[in-house]
Design an enzyme around this catalytic site. Structure first.
Site, PDB file in Angstrom:
ATOM      1  CG  ASN A 209      13.392 -34.651  69.172  1.00 34.08           C
ATOM      2  OD1 ASN A 209      13.792 -35.671  70.024  1.00 34.08           O
ATOM      3  ND2 ASN A 209      14.318 -34.218  68.048  1.00 34.08           N
ATOM      4  CE  LYS A 211      16.646 -40.554  66.190  1.00 34.72           C
ATOM      5  NZ  LYS A 211      17.125 -40.450  64.912  1.00 34.72           N
ATOM      6  CD  GLU A 212      16.486 -34.058  70.526  1.00 37.99           C
ATOM      7  OE1 GLU A 212      17.053 -33.581  69.598  1.00 37.99           O
ATOM      8  OE2 GLU A 212      15.793 -33.439  71.415  1.00 37.99           O
ATOM      9  CG  ASP A 277      16.699 -24.312  66.139  1.00 35.90           C
ATOM     10  OD1 ASP A 277      16.907 -24.973  66.934  1.00 35.90           O
ATOM     11  OD2 ASP A 277      17.169 -24.052  64.849  1.00 35.90           O
TER      12      ASP A 277
END
Length: 332
Positions: A209, A211-212, A277
């Site tokens: 995502n 942020k990651e 997921d």
């Protein structure tokens, strides 16, 4: 991107012939729903009058459930504690028709459990029980024995690595899995987290995502910076495609030279739990049966938004996804 109604039907029909191995951190998502009408006399805290409790299989187990719901055949390789929560995950998987013979039980680590307390329609608090320590040598050997049995006995279309930084996907295990997959020409799809973000190499699909991605690459979170960071990752780590989910801004998919940004479909967002997921499950299946990366990302972007319209971790509704994909692909 050419996604006609007949093409979408053929794509989803192809899922039925697909075996996908899901490896990673499974968890039990527990929901306690109630009301708050008074304050405790013992401390200045609200009293929750419990009305309903239910549990869902989360993390890698949720990926397996989504793959099953889409019509494919998942095999789940994970580790849980030898405890009530672990047994609950096994029971939920069985209810979904997913085999549990490769769910490894450990006497040394608890099952990751996240309990969410929801009162008057509002998420009040989350209570976590877990360990994030890497699996030990004995657990590593057991997991590898299961892995070798699966890859040698099943014709796999893809391997999905679902990493929640809970200790199963240690750097050592990641290397062993990816080396074997490369030797057998099995594409790997990765949903990473911060701890091992840079331990993955040569993924066919790498799906962080925003942020990651920003934490792992030092990038800013504007679209152009995300595209540049994705293309750098493809070059430095050998990933074929990087798909970054952007919450209300949709998603971006990129390879070393090209990119495409999909806007989020306007929805009544209730709960974002488990959306990632669903995105990796859908994108991985589409790619596994030979769909283009852009079309796979387009459909996965729709799927991720759909599950956010319901409370708790839920599986994708296959027929509704087909209908929305047909409708949205027809728009100019």
């Amino acid at each position: 991107m050419e996604l006609t109604p007949s093409h979408i039907d053929s794509l989803f029909d192809a899922f039925a012939k697909s075996n996908v191995l899901v490896i990673g951190d499974a968890m039990l998502d527990v929901y306690t729903e109630g009301t708050i009408n008074r304050t405790s006399p013992e401390a200045p805290v609200p009293i929750v009058d419990v009305r309903h409790r239910f549990s869902k299989a989360g993390g890698a187990a949720n990926v397996a459930c989504n793959i099953k719901a889409l019509g494919a055949t998942p095999t789940l390789l994970t580790i849980v504690g030898d405890d009530k929560a672990g047994n609950s995950i096994i029971g939920i998987l069985s209810q979904h028709g997913i085999g549990t013979s490769h769910v490894v039980k450990s006497a040394h680590r608890p099952t990751t459990t996240k309990e969410r307390v929801v009162c008057n329609g509002r998420h009040v608090v989350r209570i976590d029980e877990e360990t994030t320590a890497d699996i030990d040598d004995t657990e590593f050997d057991t997991i590898i024995a299961h892995f070798d049995e699966i890859v040698n006995g099943t014709e796999l279309k893809a391997i999905v690595l679902q990493d929640y930084d809970k200790g199963m996907l240690s750097p050592r295990l990641i290397r062993r899995i990816t080396e074997t997959a490369r030797q057998l020409s099995i594409p790997i799809m990765v949903d990473p987290k911060k701890e091992h973000f840079n331990d993955y190499e040569g993924a066919f699909l790498f799906k962080p995502n925003a942020k990651e991605l920003c934490a792992g690459t030092g990038s800013n979170d504007d679209i152009s910076s995300i595209v540049e960071a994705s293309q750098r990752l493809c070059a430095s780590k050998g990933h074929s495609f990087v798909m970054t989910t952007l919450s209300e801004r949709g998603s971006v998919i990129a390879n070393g030279t090209d990119s495409c940004h999909f806007e989020a479909v306007p929805r009544n967002i209730v709960d974002v739990s488990g959306a990632g997921d669903t995105v990796i499950s859908t994108a991985a299946l589409c790619l596994a049966v030979g769909e283009t990366a852009v079309s796979a990302a387009f459909i996965a972007n729709i799927a991720g938004g759909m599950v956010c319209e319901e409370q708790g971790v839920v599986c994708i509704d296959r027929q509704r996804l087909i209908s929305e994909a047909k409708h949205l692909s027809a728009k100019p």
